[in-house]
Design an enzyme around this catalytic site. Structure first.
Site, PDB file in Angstrom:
ATOM      1  N   ASP A 128       0.812  -1.206   0.000  1.00  0.00           N
ATOM      2  CA  ASP A 128       0.000   0.000   0.000  1.00  0.00           C
ATOM      3  C   ASP A 128       0.854   1.269   0.000  1.00  0.00           C
ATOM      4  O   ASP A 128       1.765   1.399   0.815  1.00  0.00           O
ATOM      5  CB  ASP A 128      -0.881  -0.021   1.260  1.00  0.00           C
ATOM      6  CG  ASP A 128      -2.074   0.894   1.128  1.00  0.00           C
ATOM      7  OD1 ASP A 128      -2.118   1.687   0.178  1.00  0.00           O
ATOM      8  OD2 ASP A 128      -2.965   0.823   1.986  1.00  0.00           O
ATOM      9  N   ASP A 129       0.556   2.180  -0.929  1.00  0.00           N
ATOM     10  CA  ASP A 129       1.279   3.456  -0.995  1.00  0.00           C
ATOM     11  C   ASP A 129       2.744   3.292  -1.385  1.00  0.00           C
ATOM     12  O   ASP A 129       3.591   4.072  -0.952  1.00  0.00           O
ATOM     13  CB  ASP A 129       1.215   4.209   0.345  1.00  0.00           C
ATOM     14  CG  ASP A 129       0.060   5.199   0.367  1.00  0.00           C
ATOM     15  OD1 ASP A 129      -0.615   5.346  -0.662  1.00  0.00           O
ATOM     16  OD2 ASP A 129      -0.167   5.828   1.422  1.00  0.00           O
TER      17      ASP A 129
ATOM     18  N   CYS B 160      -7.663   4.384  -2.311  1.00  0.00           N
ATOM     19  CA  CYS B 160      -7.519   2.959  -2.061  1.00  0.00           C
ATOM     20  C   CYS B 160      -8.604   2.082  -2.682  1.00  0.00           C
ATOM     21  O   CYS B 160      -8.337   1.272  -3.572  1.00  0.00           O
ATOM     22  CB  CYS B 160      -7.466   2.747  -0.555  1.00  0.00           C
ATOM     23  SG  CYS B 160      -7.075   1.077  -0.108  1.00  0.00           S
TER      24      CYS B 160
ATOM     25  N   HIS C  80     -10.068  -3.235  -0.011  1.00  0.00           N
ATOM     26  CA  HIS C  80     -10.144  -2.205   1.021  1.00  0.00           C
ATOM     27  C   HIS C  80     -10.875  -2.813   2.210  1.00  0.00           C
ATOM     28  O   HIS C  80     -11.937  -3.405   2.043  1.00  0.00           O
ATOM     29  CB  HIS C  80     -10.876  -0.965   0.506  1.00  0.00           C
ATOM     30  CG  HIS C  80     -10.737   0.182   1.454  1.00  0.00           C
ATOM     31  ND1 HIS C  80      -9.603   0.964   1.496  1.00  0.00           N
ATOM     32  CD2 HIS C  80     -11.558   0.636   2.415  1.00  0.00           C
ATOM     33  CE1 HIS C  80      -9.745   1.863   2.452  1.00  0.00           C
ATOM     34  NE2 HIS C  80     -10.914   1.691   3.018  1.00  0.00           N
TER      35      HIS C  80
END
Ligand SMILES: *[C@@H]1O[C@H](CO)[C@@H](O)[C@H](O)[C@H]1NC(C)=O
Ligand SMILES: *[C@@H]1O[C@H](CO)[C@@H](O)[C@H](O)[C@H]1NC(C)=O
Length: 249
Positions: A27-28, A74, A128
């Site tokens: 994530d990210d 997201c 998510h």
């Protein structure tokens, strides 16, 4: 918040007609990993990101340098990637909507493997979390979904900090979320391997890392790799001219 999902699909058993799949998501993930350096990605990378394992994996993988998320948040990008449809088809534009309710009862990647005789096992952040995916989309998995927790994580989230060095004594009983999830994935690979090896039932194992999404929580040895003196603010702190307001979130 900007989200970049870097996806690495890795076939772990090439000898089988039906290969096993280890599906890793983080994530990210930033594009400043040194593996992206080169004529396609000329931006300077300061200071270097220490990512030896990821670099090693990328060096023996197909690296897609121009893969972008479908939407810069997201749930819309995850729903899009996992159903193979754009947000204007899934109708997921926020962190609440569940595509099976608002868009259509679309088949996900793990679900497709499940419907084709695979054992599908998920842990960590794949969809998510929460109601946006009806709690990790139970239809997608043959096994119960695993998400780590425990005292070290409760501590981190309770503090509401943007970065923190986690005290080692807190980690004595229980490791951080990503470590627990990775340990779970390793355990499940071992558990699923015999059936996969005999050709009876291949596996699709998905492991979603919550990091490097904030809060930047790690033990001190990781912060030591980035001395404060090596960190500077961006040369240009301004948002692009006429950037739509929705991009500022
Ligand atoms: C969605 O598809 C799945 C798999 O085919 C099925 O089990 C489920 O009942 C469907 N849900 C709806 C609301 O149609
Ligand atoms: C670790 O576990 C022990 C025994 O269960 C408990 O007394 C202690 O409070 C725990 N420490 C933390 C930091 O959770």
């Amino acid at each position: 918040m900007m989200l970049r999902v870097t996806l690495l699909l890795m076939a772990v058993t090439a000898a089988l007609a039906r290969m096993n799949v280890l599906f890793l998501v983080s994530d990210d993930m930033r594009p400043e990993l040194s593996i992206f350096k080169g004529k396609d990605f000329p931006s300077p990378v300061h200071p270097p990101i220490h990512s030896p394992n990821l670099d090693a994996l990328a060096r023996r993988s197909l690296l897609l340098k121009r893969a972008h998320v479908q939407q810069a948040v997201c749930s819309p990008s995850r729903s899009s990637l996992l159903t193979g449809r754009r947000p204007d088809t899934t109708h997921v534009y926020d962190l609440q909507a569940y595509w099976r309710v608002v868009g259509g009862n679309f088949t996900t990647i793990p679900q497709y493997f499940k419907e084709n005789g695979y054992r599908t096992i998920g842990s960590g952040k794949i969809f998510h979390p929460g109601h946006a995916s009806n709690y990790n989309d139970p239809i997608s998995w043959t096994d119960p979904y695993f998400e780590a927790g425990g005292p070290a994580n409760d501590f981190v989230y309770k503090e509401h900090v943007s970065w923190m060095n986690v005290p080692m004594d807190l980690l004595k009983n229980n490791s951080l979320q990503d470590t627990q999830n990775a340990d779970f994935a390793i355990k499940m690979i071992r558990e699923a391997a015999p059936q996969a090896r005999s050709g009876e039932r291949p596996f699709f194992i998905a492991q979603g890392f919550h990091k490097p999404h904030l809060p930047f929580v790690a033990t001190m040895r990781f912060f030591d790799m980035y001395p404060e003196s090596s960190i500077s603010l961006p040369a240009n702190p301004y948002a692009p001219d006429k950037m739509p307001e929705i991009c500022m979130v």
